[in-house]
Design a protein around this motif. Structure first.
Motif, PDB file in Angstrom:
ATOM      1  N   THR A  23       0.861  -1.175   0.000  1.00 63.33           N
ATOM      2  CA  THR A  23       0.000   0.000   0.000  1.00 63.33           C
ATOM      3  C   THR A  23       0.907   1.238   0.000  1.00 63.33           C
ATOM      4  O   THR A  23       2.100   1.146   0.337  1.00 63.33           O
ATOM      5  CB  THR A  23      -0.890   0.032   1.256  1.00 63.33           C
ATOM      6  OG1 THR A  23      -0.046   0.218   2.407  1.00 63.33           O
ATOM      7  CG2 THR A  23      -1.715  -1.233   1.401  1.00 63.33           C
ATOM      8  N   PRO A  24       0.357   2.392  -0.322  1.00 65.28           N
ATOM      9  CA  PRO A  24       1.172   3.615  -0.257  1.00 65.28           C
ATOM     10  C   PRO A  24       1.780   3.850   1.133  1.00 65.28           C
ATOM     11  O   PRO A  24       2.945   4.256   1.238  1.00 65.28           O
ATOM     12  CB  PRO A  24       0.175   4.724  -0.619  1.00 65.28           C
ATOM     13  CG  PRO A  24      -0.816   4.040  -1.514  1.00 65.28           C
ATOM     14  CD  PRO A  24      -0.963   2.652  -0.923  1.00 65.28           C
ATOM     15  N   ASP A  25       1.035   3.564   2.184  1.00 66.88           N
ATOM     16  CA  ASP A  25       1.576   3.715   3.541  1.00 66.88           C
ATOM     17  C   ASP A  25       2.721   2.752   3.796  1.00 66.88           C
ATOM     18  O   ASP A  25       3.704   3.103   4.450  1.00 66.88           O
ATOM     19  CB  ASP A  25       0.485   3.513   4.589  1.00 66.88           C
ATOM     20  CG  ASP A  25      -0.493   4.679   4.664  1.00 66.88           C
ATOM     21  OD1 ASP A  25      -0.164   5.775   4.153  1.00 66.88           O
ATOM     22  OD2 ASP A  25      -1.591   4.486   5.236  1.00 66.88           O
ATOM     23  N   GLU A  26       2.596   1.525   3.306  1.00 70.26           N
ATOM     24  CA  GLU A  26       3.665   0.539   3.486  1.00 70.26           C
ATOM     25  C   GLU A  26       4.907   0.924   2.688  1.00 70.26           C
ATOM     26  O   GLU A  26       6.034   0.690   3.141  1.00 70.26           O
ATOM     27  CB  GLU A  26       3.176  -0.852   3.083  1.00 70.26           C
ATOM     28  CG  GLU A  26       2.175  -1.440   4.066  1.00 70.26           C
ATOM     29  CD  GLU A  26       1.508  -2.698   3.557  1.00 70.26           C
ATOM     30  OE1 GLU A  26       1.147  -3.540   4.415  1.00 70.26           O
ATOM     31  OE2 GLU A  26       1.325  -2.854   2.321  1.00 70.26           O
ATOM     32  N   LEU A  27       4.728   1.507   1.524  1.00 73.41           N
ATOM     33  CA  LEU A  27       5.875   1.973   0.741  1.00 73.41           C
ATOM     34  C   LEU A  27       6.639   3.061   1.486  1.00 73.41           C
ATOM     35  O   LEU A  27       7.874   3.068   1.509  1.00 73.41           O
ATOM     36  CB  LEU A  27       5.424   2.484  -0.631  1.00 73.41           C
ATOM     37  CG  LEU A  27       4.994   1.424  -1.632  1.00 73.41           C
ATOM     38  CD1 LEU A  27       4.326   2.075  -2.847  1.00 73.41           C
ATOM     39  CD2 LEU A  27       6.171   0.567  -2.060  1.00 73.41           C
ATOM     40  N   VAL A  28       5.905   3.968   2.128  1.00 75.43           N
ATOM     41  CA  VAL A  28       6.530   5.023   2.933  1.00 75.43           C
ATOM     42  C   VAL A  28       7.277   4.396   4.106  1.00 75.43           C
ATOM     43  O   VAL A  28       8.422   4.761   4.406  1.00 75.43           O
ATOM     44  CB  VAL A  28       5.478   6.046   3.424  1.00 75.43           C
ATOM     45  CG1 VAL A  28       6.067   6.984   4.469  1.00 75.43           C
ATOM     46  CG2 VAL A  28       4.917   6.828   2.247  1.00 75.43           C
ATOM     47  N   GLU A  29       6.633   3.443   4.767  1.00 73.38           N
ATOM     48  CA  GLU A  29       7.268   2.763   5.902  1.00 73.38           C
ATOM     49  C   GLU A  29       8.530   2.037   5.456  1.00 73.38           C
ATOM     50  O   GLU A  29       9.575   2.112   6.113  1.00 73.38           O
ATOM     51  CB  GLU A  29       6.299   1.766   6.541  1.00 73.38           C
ATOM     52  CG  GLU A  29       6.910   1.008   7.702  1.00 73.38           C
ATOM     53  CD  GLU A  29       6.024  -0.097   8.254  1.00 73.38           C
ATOM     54  OE1 GLU A  29       6.410  -0.688   9.281  1.00 73.38           O
ATOM     55  OE2 GLU A  29       4.956  -0.387   7.665  1.00 73.38           O
ATOM     56  N   GLN A  30       8.450   1.341   4.329  1.00 67.69           N
ATOM     57  CA  GLN A  30       9.605   0.601   3.823  1.00 67.69           C
ATOM     58  C   GLN A  30      10.775   1.541   3.539  1.00 67.69           C
ATOM     59  O   GLN A  30      11.913   1.259   3.911  1.00 67.69           O
ATOM     60  CB  GLN A  30       9.230  -0.171   2.563  1.00 67.69           C
ATOM     61  CG  GLN A  30      10.349  -1.057   2.050  1.00 67.69           C
ATOM     62  CD  GLN A  30       9.975  -1.767   0.766  1.00 67.69           C
ATOM     63  OE1 GLN A  30       9.483  -1.133  -0.177  1.00 67.69           O
ATOM     64  NE2 GLN A  30      10.215  -3.070   0.721  1.00 67.69           N
ATOM     65  N   LYS A  31      10.485   2.661   2.909  1.00 68.95           N
ATOM     66  CA  LYS A  31      11.531   3.642   2.603  1.00 68.95           C
ATOM     67  C   LYS A  31      12.179   4.153   3.885  1.00 68.95           C
ATOM     68  O   LYS A  31      13.402   4.280   3.974  1.00 68.95           O
ATOM     69  CB  LYS A  31      10.939   4.789   1.793  1.00 68.95           C
ATOM     70  CG  LYS A  31      11.963   5.777   1.323  1.00 68.95           C
ATOM     71  CD  LYS A  31      11.334   6.818   0.411  1.00 68.95           C
ATOM     72  CE  LYS A  31      12.395   7.792  -0.066  1.00 68.95           C
ATOM     73  NZ  LYS A  31      11.884   8.770  -1.006  1.00 68.95           N
TER      74      LYS A  31
END
Length: 79
Positions: A23-31
């Motif tokens: 999800t977009p939130d998970e992409l931010v978290e991953q980064k």
């Protein structure tokens, strides 16, 4: 600081990204997690180099006296 939880979450997100996408939130978290991990590794390497007497960031020029234009010599290269 790199913790077991940080590594587990990085791996969990990587698996999910590969299998299902994030999800977009998970992409931010991953980064953010990658940033924490990499900055910690960089700091550890810098500390180890400094402890060994190297000063990261100092440019050491490479001067060849045989007219070469490459910085890495192979085993058969003679000076």
């Amino acid at each position: 600081m790199i913790t077991d939880e940080l590594i587990q979450r990085i791996n969990e997100l990587a698996r999910k990204k590969k299998n299902h996408g994030l999800t977009p939130d998970e992409l931010v978290e991953q980064k953010k997690l990658y940033s924490v991990y990499l900055s910690t590794i960089r700091r550890q390497v810098t500390e180890q180099l400094e402890a060994a007497g190297f000063k990261p960031g100092n440019q050491h020029s490479h001067h060849c006296h045989d007219g070469c234009c490459e910085h890495h010599h192979n085993e058969t290269h003679k000076h």
